[in-house]
Motif scaffolding. Structure first.
Motif, PDB file in Angstrom:
ATOM      1  N   TYR A  53       0.848  -1.205   0.000  1.00  0.00           N
ATOM      2  CA  TYR A  53       0.000   0.000   0.000  1.00  0.00           C
ATOM      3  C   TYR A  53       0.882   1.254   0.000  1.00  0.00           C
ATOM      4  O   TYR A  53       0.650   2.199  -0.749  1.00  0.00           O
ATOM      5  CB  TYR A  53      -0.905  -0.014   1.220  1.00  0.00           C
ATOM      6  N   GLN A  54       1.930   1.243   0.829  1.00  0.00           N
ATOM      7  CA  GLN A  54       2.826   2.396   0.896  1.00  0.00           C
ATOM      8  C   GLN A  54       3.659   2.551  -0.364  1.00  0.00           C
ATOM      9  O   GLN A  54       4.097   3.657  -0.703  1.00  0.00           O
ATOM     10  CB  GLN A  54       3.738   2.277   2.129  1.00  0.00           C
TER      11      GLN A  54
ATOM     12  N   LEU B  48      -1.277  -1.031  -5.475  1.00  0.00           N
ATOM     13  CA  LEU B  48      -2.590  -1.238  -4.861  1.00  0.00           C
ATOM     14  C   LEU B  48      -3.160  -2.621  -5.135  1.00  0.00           C
ATOM     15  O   LEU B  48      -3.868  -3.177  -4.289  1.00  0.00           O
ATOM     16  CB  LEU B  48      -3.561  -0.159  -5.347  1.00  0.00           C
TER      17      LEU B  48
ATOM     18  N   ALA C 191      -1.464  -4.967  -2.760  1.00  0.00           N
ATOM     19  CA  ALA C 191      -1.913  -4.619  -1.410  1.00  0.00           C
ATOM     20  C   ALA C 191      -3.303  -5.188  -1.154  1.00  0.00           C
ATOM     21  O   ALA C 191      -3.580  -5.731  -0.076  1.00  0.00           O
ATOM     22  CB  ALA C 191      -1.910  -3.102  -1.227  1.00  0.00           C
TER      23      ALA C 191
ATOM     24  N   TYR D 221      -7.223  -0.192   6.535  1.00  0.00           N
ATOM     25  CA  TYR D 221      -6.425  -0.130   5.303  1.00  0.00           C
ATOM     26  C   TYR D 221      -7.246  -0.600   4.102  1.00  0.00           C
ATOM     27  O   TYR D 221      -7.141  -0.038   3.002  1.00  0.00           O
ATOM     28  CB  TYR D 221      -5.154  -0.955   5.445  1.00  0.00           C
TER      29      TYR D 221
ATOM     30  N   LEU E 186      -8.166   1.542   0.824  1.00  0.00           N
ATOM     31  CA  LEU E 186      -7.773   0.979  -0.462  1.00  0.00           C
ATOM     32  C   LEU E 186      -8.947   0.923  -1.429  1.00  0.00           C
ATOM     33  O   LEU E 186      -8.835   1.288  -2.604  1.00  0.00           O
ATOM     34  CB  LEU E 186      -7.198  -0.415  -0.235  1.00  0.00           C
TER      35      LEU E 186
ATOM     36  N   GLN F  54      -9.561   4.371  -2.730  1.00  0.00           N
ATOM     37  CA  GLN F  54      -8.582   4.788  -3.736  1.00  0.00           C
ATOM     38  C   GLN F  54      -8.807   4.099  -5.073  1.00  0.00           C
ATOM     39  O   GLN F  54      -8.475   4.652  -6.125  1.00  0.00           O
ATOM     40  CB  GLN F  54      -7.164   4.502  -3.238  1.00  0.00           C
TER      41      GLN F  54
END
Length: 514
Positions: free
Chosen positions: A289-290, A294, A297, A317, A321, A324
């Protein structure tokens, strides 16, 4: 030779010499600019007059197109306004043309790192340090020598861009060797990256002699303690379950410090022997994620969630996600699950409220803020102010704003000792709610001077308050005082680093001010 002729000859020679000197001086380029626009711009920055500062830096560039400081200062203004593309467009054409472009390359690398364009960040860093050595004279605008933290953060782009663990270690180790730095952050990172070589790792750890009390000291101390403990345990036991636990702790610290690639590599090795442990997938998912990977993740976090559907961190998280990836419905469902399982966690509620606001679900965002306010936590005043802003900007619920303002001014015990900026916010919300309420009920009775005086009270408390400047500009435009109106609208644009009012302020200037 007669005396008169001699005098004439001397005068002629003086004139010739004088003309020659004047000609030479006029043809010689000035070593020093006629006017130091960069210093002028910096003075404007100190008073947050970004428009004037921007104009000064542009004048400096026109006066001397080789002045890298002017480019950097101007790009910093664009960065503060979150206009990274404009900053890149300014810097890229000149970076390769100037003789000493280290600071420009560094600035470009910084921007690309913020944008998570690690390949580009690496490209410009390597132009500064092709042999992995940081030049001693490297400067970044007015901030002086780049710090150890900058080195470790930016050079980690090598690691994040292409999984170059060895090269990243070399960059950091070379910097440490050359600078003899005892910076705690940098040495902890060097220890982490050398975890496989425990003696080397411990040698870096032993150089951690001080902590920066102003910058994340608690996190640093915690990481330092955990690192020392883990290194000792790893050295004592290199096999079996305990070793995997220690490796997972190393990976967690790496990911915490945004060294995601080595952290992911370590945790992947541990997962290969521990296939059904949800926290391992959660940790690797956070690393991806960082890294802005994606898709990977999502796979890991969903796996973690399937093994343990009640992990709050995994749920939060996942919710972020899904948002996003524009799966708003899934994001809402996941946030709802998190806040229903952990109703007392205000962090989750606040995260959810901000997500709903971002996705323009203002009524639902209001509900979450009301839940936060009902908890009566230490952030009660902050949540009330955020809610009042939603009422003012998006819901037009002026009566509720006045109720909130009354509670803050008369029932909140901390109002008297609160920061001037907070009082300015509260006064501005109160004034504008009253103005809008009167505008909808008794517009013919409105006294603009009264509202102007009240907004000015906010600016006395906080001259940089974006709302107050914007509202005051609007009021002066309504009074046909276009000079003052434009002045305050331009100030609101200067201070509006989040671009909340900039578009509207520009529109008023372009359409209503003549």
């Amino acid at each position: 030779m007669k005396k008169g002729v001699f005098v004439i000859l001397v005068l002629a020679i003086v004139v010739v010499i004088g003309v020659t000197v004047i000609f030479f001086m006029s043809s010689k380029p000035n070593d020093k600019p006629l006017y130091d626009y960069v210093s002028e711009g910096i003075k404007f920055l100190e008073t947050k007059e970004y428009s004037n500062a921007s104009l000064s830096f542009k004048k400096a560039i026109n006066q001397n197109s080789s002045d890298s400081n002017a480019y950097i200062e101007l790009s910093n203004i664009y960065i503060q306004k979150n206009d990274y593309n404009l900053a890149i467009d300014l810097l890229k054409p000149v970076a390769d043309k100037l003789e000493n472009s280290s600071s420009l390359y560094y600035q470009l690398a910084s921007i690309y790192f913020k944008l998570k364009s690690y390949d580009k960040a690496e490209e410009y860093l390597l132009k500064i340090a092709p042999e992995y050595v940081v030049p001693n004279d490297l400067r970044l605008g007015r901030t002086g020598d780049i710090s150890s933290k900058d080195v470790v953060k930016l050079f980690s782009s090598t690691l994040n861009a292409k999984d170059k663990n060895d090269e990243s270690k070399k960059l950091i180790e070379t910097y440490l060797e050359n600078s003899k730095s005892t910076d705690a952050y940098l040495n902890i990172i060097a220890s982490l990256l050398n975890y496989a070589s425990l003696d080397t790792s411990n040698s870096y750890y032993s150089r951690v002699v001080s902590f920066d009390e102003t910058d994340g000291v608690e996190i640093l101390k915690k990481a330092s303690d955990e690192l020392k403990s883990t290194l000792d345990k790893t050295k004592a036991d290199t096999k079996g379950e305990l070793a995997d636990t220690n490796k997972a702790n190393i990976a967690r610290l790496l990911i915490q410090f945004n060294f995601n690639t080595p952290g992911i590599n370590i945790i992947s090795d541990v997962i290969s022997r521990n296939l059904e442990f949800d926290l391992l997938y959660q940790l690797r998912g956070i690393g991806y994620y960082q890294k802005a990977d994606l898709d990977k993740a999502l796979i890991d976090l969903e796996k973690s969630n399937s093994l343990n559907p009640t992990s709050e961190e995994t749920l939060i998280y996942l919710a972020r996600l899904y948002d996003q990836k524009s799966n708003v419905q899934k994001s809402i469902e996941t946030f709802e699950q998190a806040v229903s399982l952990y109703p007392n966690n205000e962090f989750s509620l606040h995260d959810y409220a901000k997500m709903l606001y971002k996705d323009e679900m203002y009524s639902k965002s209001v509900i979450q803020y009301l839940k936060l306010i009902a908890k009566n936590t230490s952030k009660l005043s902050e949540y009330r102010i955020e809610l009042a802003k939603i009422y003012l900007d998006k819901v037009a619920n002026y009566d509720e704003i006045l109720v909130i303002v009354n509670e803050l001014q008369n029932k909140w015990g901390g109002y008297k000792d609160s920061l001037p900026e907070v009082k300015a916010d509260i006064n501005t919300l109160d004034t504008w709610a009253r103005y809008n309420k009167e505008l909808t009920t008794k517009p013919e009775l409105i006294n603009l001077d009264t509202y102007i005086a009240n907004i000015n009270k906010s600016l006395e408390l906080d001259p940089t308050n974006v709302r107050a400047n914007f509202y005051l500009g609007e009021l002066y435009v309504l009074k046909k005082d276009f000079v003052k109106g434009k002045s305050y609208l331009e100030k609101s644009i200067d201070y509006d680093l989040q671009n909340e009012f900039t578009s509207e302020a520009n529109n008023i200037i372009e359409t209503k001010i003549k």
